[in-house]
Write an enzyme that holds these catalytic residues in place. Structure first.
Site, mmCIF file in Angstrom:
data_model
loop_
_atom_site.group_PDB
_atom_site.id
_atom_site.type_symbol
_atom_site.label_atom_id
_atom_site.label_comp_id
_atom_site.label_asym_id
_atom_site.label_seq_id
_atom_site.Cartn_x
_atom_site.Cartn_y
_atom_site.Cartn_z
ATOM 1 C CG HIS A 126 -8.497 -2.620 -2.585
ATOM 2 N ND1 HIS A 126 -9.356 -1.851 -3.364
ATOM 3 C CD2 HIS A 126 -8.425 -2.005 -1.386
ATOM 4 C CE1 HIS A 126 -9.766 -0.823 -2.661
ATOM 5 N NE2 HIS A 126 -9.224 -0.885 -1.447
ATOM 6 N N GLY A 154 -15.456 3.252 3.611
ATOM 7 C CA GLY A 154 -14.067 3.694 3.485
ATOM 8 C C GLY A 154 -13.419 3.339 2.158
ATOM 9 C CD GLN A 155 -14.734 0.017 -2.918
ATOM 10 O OE1 GLN A 155 -15.907 -0.208 -2.595
ATOM 11 N NE2 GLN A 155 -14.151 -0.585 -3.939
ATOM 12 C CG ASN A 165 -12.445 -0.387 3.682
ATOM 13 O OD1 ASN A 165 -12.865 -0.826 4.752
ATOM 14 N ND2 ASN A 165 -11.252 0.180 3.565
ATOM 15 C CG HIS A 192 -6.916 -2.630 2.971
ATOM 16 N ND1 HIS A 192 -6.113 -1.520 2.799
ATOM 17 C CD2 HIS A 192 -8.127 -2.304 2.440
ATOM 18 C CE1 HIS A 192 -6.809 -0.570 2.193
ATOM 19 N NE2 HIS A 192 -8.039 -1.012 1.964
ATOM 20 C CG ASP A 201 -2.075 0.970 1.088
ATOM 21 O OD1 ASP A 201 -3.227 0.519 0.952
ATOM 22 O OD2 ASP A 201 -1.819 2.203 1.089
HETATM 23 P P1 AMP Z 1 -9.679 1.733 0.199
HETATM 24 O O1 AMP Z 1 -9.762 3.025 0.957
HETATM 25 O O2 AMP Z 1 -10.099 0.521 0.969
HETATM 26 O O3 AMP Z 1 -10.349 1.835 -1.155
HETATM 27 O O4 AMP Z 1 -8.128 1.495 -0.036
HETATM 28 C C1 AMP Z 1 -7.420 2.036 -1.102
HETATM 29 C C2 AMP Z 1 -5.984 1.883 -0.738
HETATM 30 O O5 AMP Z 1 -5.202 1.972 -1.920
HETATM 31 C C3 AMP Z 1 -5.446 2.961 0.217
HETATM 32 O O6 AMP Z 1 -4.942 2.331 1.386
HETATM 33 C C4 AMP Z 1 -4.369 3.655 -0.599
HETATM 34 O O7 AMP Z 1 -3.273 4.034 0.204
HETATM 35 C C5 AMP Z 1 -4.005 2.615 -1.621
HETATM 36 N N1 AMP Z 1 -3.489 3.093 -2.882
HETATM 37 C C6 AMP Z 1 -4.019 4.025 -3.699
HETATM 38 N N2 AMP Z 1 -3.282 4.169 -4.806
HETATM 39 C C7 AMP Z 1 -2.260 3.280 -4.711
HETATM 40 C C8 AMP Z 1 -1.145 2.940 -5.528
HETATM 41 N N3 AMP Z 1 -0.928 3.547 -6.696
HETATM 42 N N4 AMP Z 1 -0.291 1.983 -5.093
HETATM 43 C C9 AMP Z 1 -0.489 1.382 -3.896
HETATM 44 N N5 AMP Z 1 -1.524 1.651 -3.088
HETATM 45 C C10 AMP Z 1 -2.389 2.591 -3.477
#
Ligand code: AMP
Ligand code: ZN
Length: 109
Positions: A95, A88-89, A82, A97, A29
């Site tokens: 994906h 929180g998405q 999420n 986490h 992440d």
């Molecule tokens: P969510 O809030 O569950 O949709 O999580 C999205 C996650 O993607 C967050 O924890 C971000 O830090 C992560 N994220 C967004 N863009 C990237 C990227 N280019 N590479 C790695 N992680 C990312």
């Protein structure tokens, strides 16, 4: 479609993948919330868990997790999916986490 995780999965954006197979990719992440924090994604685009339409798609994503944690030597970890903005998405390509290396509170915030 302009999806950042599709671009990572098909290598339009060069990313250090910590795991990859035919169906799934995993990478750290960008904004880690724990000493270990990586994301597991299907290479096929599904906007969220609500769009997952088969046991196979679900199984491909989740069965990769124990392989990756075993490789990293991680025995205890938090997994989070999420679904939707209120949950929180922020990236609308499903994906999971996977976080480890500290103690996590429950219930989640
Ligand atoms: P969510 O809030 O569950 O949709 O999580 C999205 C996650 O993607 C967050 O924890 C971000 O830090 C992560 N994220 C967004 N863009 C990237 C990227 N280019 N590479 C790695 N992680 C990312
Ligand atoms: Zn996508």
């Amino acid at each position: 479609m302009d999806c950042i995780f599709c671009k990572i999965a098909n290598k339009e954006i060069p990313t250090n993948l910590i795991y990859e197979d035919e169906n799934v990719a995993a990478f750290n992440d960008l904004n880690p919330q724990a000493p270990v924090h990586f994301l597991v994604i299907p290479k096929k685009h599904y906007a969220s868990l609500s769009e997952i339409d088969s046991k196979e798609a679900f199984g491909n994503i989740f069965s990769a997790i124990p392989k990756i944690t075993a490789k990293l030597g991680i025995k205890e970890y938090r997994t989070v999916v999420n679904t939707g903005a209120d949950a929180g998405q922020t990236v609308f390509h499903i994906h999971v986490h996977v976080m480890a290396g500290r103690k996590f509170n429950w219930p989640a915030g």
